[in-house]
Design a protein around this motif. Structure first.
Motif, PDB file in Angstrom:
ATOM      1  N   THR A 108       0.827  -1.197   0.000  1.00 56.44           N
ATOM      2  CA  THR A 108       0.000   0.000   0.000  1.00 56.44           C
ATOM      3  C   THR A 108       0.863   1.249   0.000  1.00 56.44           C
ATOM      4  OG1 THR A 108      -1.770  -1.168   1.163  1.00 56.44           O
ATOM      5  CG2 THR A 108      -1.774   1.229   1.287  1.00 56.44           C
ATOM      6  N   GLN A 145       0.748  -2.625 -10.499  1.00 57.24           N
ATOM      7  CA  GLN A 145       2.043  -2.019 -10.180  1.00 57.24           C
ATOM      8  C   GLN A 145       2.753  -1.562 -11.455  1.00 57.24           C
ATOM      9  OE1 GLN A 145       4.609  -4.546  -7.897  1.00 57.24           O
ATOM     10  NE2 GLN A 145       6.253  -3.057  -7.781  1.00 57.24           N
ATOM     11  N   SER A 179      -5.559  -1.590  -2.438  1.00 60.04           N
ATOM     12  CA  SER A 179      -4.115  -1.424  -2.400  1.00 60.04           C
ATOM     13  C   SER A 179      -3.689   0.003  -2.092  1.00 60.04           C
ATOM     14  CB  SER A 179      -3.514  -1.860  -3.737  1.00 60.04           C
ATOM     15  OG  SER A 179      -3.770  -3.232  -3.976  1.00 60.04           O
ATOM     16  N   LEU A 228      -8.313 -13.138  -5.783  1.00 62.77           N
ATOM     17  CA  LEU A 228      -7.523 -12.028  -5.251  1.00 62.77           C
ATOM     18  C   LEU A 228      -7.299 -12.129  -3.743  1.00 62.77           C
ATOM     19  CD1 LEU A 228      -9.163  -9.101  -7.258  1.00 62.77           C
ATOM     20  CD2 LEU A 228      -6.913 -10.131  -7.653  1.00 62.77           C
ATOM     21  N   CYS A 252      -9.612  -4.143  -6.060  1.00 64.62           N
ATOM     22  CA  CYS A 252      -8.221  -4.468  -5.740  1.00 64.62           C
ATOM     23  C   CYS A 252      -7.360  -3.209  -5.724  1.00 64.62           C
ATOM     24  CB  CYS A 252      -7.693  -5.475  -6.758  1.00 64.62           C
ATOM     25  SG  CYS A 252      -6.010  -6.046  -6.421  1.00 64.62           S
ATOM     26  N   TRP A 253      -7.525  -2.348  -6.715  1.00 54.26           N
ATOM     27  CA  TRP A 253      -6.732  -1.118  -6.787  1.00 54.26           C
ATOM     28  C   TRP A 253      -7.030  -0.214  -5.594  1.00 54.26           C
ATOM     29  CZ3 TRP A 253      -6.088   1.905 -12.040  1.00 54.26           C
ATOM     30  CH2 TRP A 253      -5.010   2.807 -11.915  1.00 54.26           C
ATOM     31  N   THR A 265      -2.799  -9.888 -11.146  1.00 59.46           N
ATOM     32  CA  THR A 265      -3.545  -8.633 -11.067  1.00 59.46           C
ATOM     33  C   THR A 265      -2.749  -7.534 -10.376  1.00 59.46           C
ATOM     34  OG1 THR A 265      -5.612  -9.884 -11.026  1.00 59.46           O
ATOM     35  CG2 THR A 265      -5.682  -7.578 -10.271  1.00 59.46           C
ATOM     36  N   ARG A 266      -2.230  -7.805  -9.191  1.00 57.38           N
ATOM     37  CA  ARG A 266      -1.485  -6.776  -8.461  1.00 57.38           C
ATOM     38  C   ARG A 266      -0.214  -6.375  -9.212  1.00 57.38           C
ATOM     39  NH1 ARG A 266      -4.006 -10.061  -4.834  1.00 57.38           N
ATOM     40  NH2 ARG A 266      -5.147  -9.057  -3.120  1.00 57.38           N
TER      41      ARG A 266
END
Length: 369
Positions: free
Chosen positions: A3, A353, A38, A60, A34-35, A348-349
């Motif tokens: 984060t 990024q 984060s 996720l 998810c975004w 996904t993450r």
């Protein structure tokens, strides 16, 4: 991806903020949840359970409160908002499929129009809400197949029930903004409501029925050939993170200045992202050789032959522009599915990024620390 690494995005407006995502169990909604998660947002979800297997959201492993209710159930929607007390609402829940809308027109209009009314009625009664971003579609325009890119001031319309329902959703949003939300209306403050019209999105984790990339992926995993309809149809293709960055930027601007941006906005690719179905299939197959296809020559329901979006308004007034060109979009999408199929890993993450890193290199203000 931590984060803290995402700290500062969108002016840090979402860190610690109570944010409701409707449709969080769907493709775009799960990426958005998810975004936001984060970035340190307190995410809440409102949607039906996932209607595909596998589904992106469970992969996720996110932990946040949710209400698995139908938008058509007004009292349940109102109860959820009272429980969550959101400050920002991203409305993505919908019946999103053109071909299903031909089979289920009543359910499509009921969900996409009256479901929106139920949500906005709940917003009216909830003093905590300050911002609403309603995600509609490029298909809300009256499509005359002229070849000209559609601007936000062009006429609304819709041949099929899905497109028509989204044109209705735009009109409902404008009516609620003018009649109730642009002034106090008993809440103690106005609510800034904007609509966001995006093109065809692709990316990992979409297993919806009757969508091009999911159909190709399912067939590739099973060793089958995909039947392709409307290979000459041209659409504004973009990675799912492109419109989501637009929604998040729009939410930031609405929070800072409710009157300045409470209107309709297009979020689409540059000209090179306007590709035919046939071109998308060929280029996706280049990234994943297991993808095989053939032309479906049978009768098909009507779909627009050409859709282009003019996004100069978002570029000039919001400072938004696409980050990934078509080759990157297709490569990242194919890599997501191949990685999940071959190793079980979910990228996904990692994609978020990389997208943020590329946006920073491109000098986009929303991505600055």
């Amino acid at each position: 991806m931590s984060t803290s690494w995402l700290g500062g995005l969108f002016g840090d407006v979402y860190a610690g903020r109570r944010v409701l995502v409707t449709g969080h169990t769907g493709f775009k909604g799960s990426w958005l949840a998810c975004w936001l998660h984060s970035m340190g947002a307190r995410v809440f979800g409102l949607a039906l359970p996932p209607d595909a297997e596998p589904a992106h959201l469970p992969l996720l492993g996110l932990q946040f409160e949710e209400a698995l209710v139908d938008l058509r159930n007004g009292p349940a929607v109102a109860d959820a908002l009272r429980r969550f007390e959101p400050e920002v609402v991203f409305h993505l829940a919908a019946q999103p499929l053109v071909r299903r809308s031909y089979r289920e027109p009543h359910a499509t209009f009921d969900t996409n129009v009256m479901g929106l009314v139920n949500l906005l009625e709940a917003v009216r009664a909830m003093p905590s809400v300050r911002v609403v971003v309603n995600a509609t579609t490029d298909k809300c325009y009256q499509n005359l197949d002229t070849g000209r890119a559609y601007r936000e001031t062009d006429a609304l319309g819709g041949h099929d029930p899905y497109s028509a329902s989204k044109a209705c959703a735009e009109i409902v949003s404008a009516s609620y903004r003018a009649s109730f939300l642009a002034h106090d209306d008993g809440r103690g403050h106005p609510v800034a409501l904007a609509t966001a019209r995006a093109g065809n999105v692709i990316g990992g984790g979409d297993w919806s029925e009757d969508r091009l990339i999911p159909d190709l992926v399912r067939a590739a995993m099973q060793g089958r050939i995909t039947d392709i309809r409307h290979p000459g149809a041209t659409r504004p293709w973009q990675h799912v993170l492109e419109p989501l960055s637009g929604y998040l930027l729009l939410g930031q601007r609405l929070w800072a200045d409710p009157a300045a941006c409470a209107e309709a906005w297009n979020f689409g690719p540059e000209a090179q992202g306007h590709l035919s179905v046939g071109e998308i299939v060929a280029r996706f197959a280049d990234e994943w050789p297991a993808v095989r296809h053939r032309l479906d020559t049978g009768p098909q329901p009507h779909e627009a032959a050409l859709l282009h979006l003019d996004c100069r308004k978002a570029q000039h007034q919001l400072g938004w522009r696409p980050v990934w060109e078509a080759g990157t979009m297709l490569a990242r999408t194919a890599a997501w599915y191949r990685g999940w199929h071959e190793t079980g890993r979910v990228a996904t993450r990692r994609d978020i990024q990389q997208y943020v890193a590329d946006a920073r290199r491109a000098g986009l203000e929303w991505a600055s620390r």
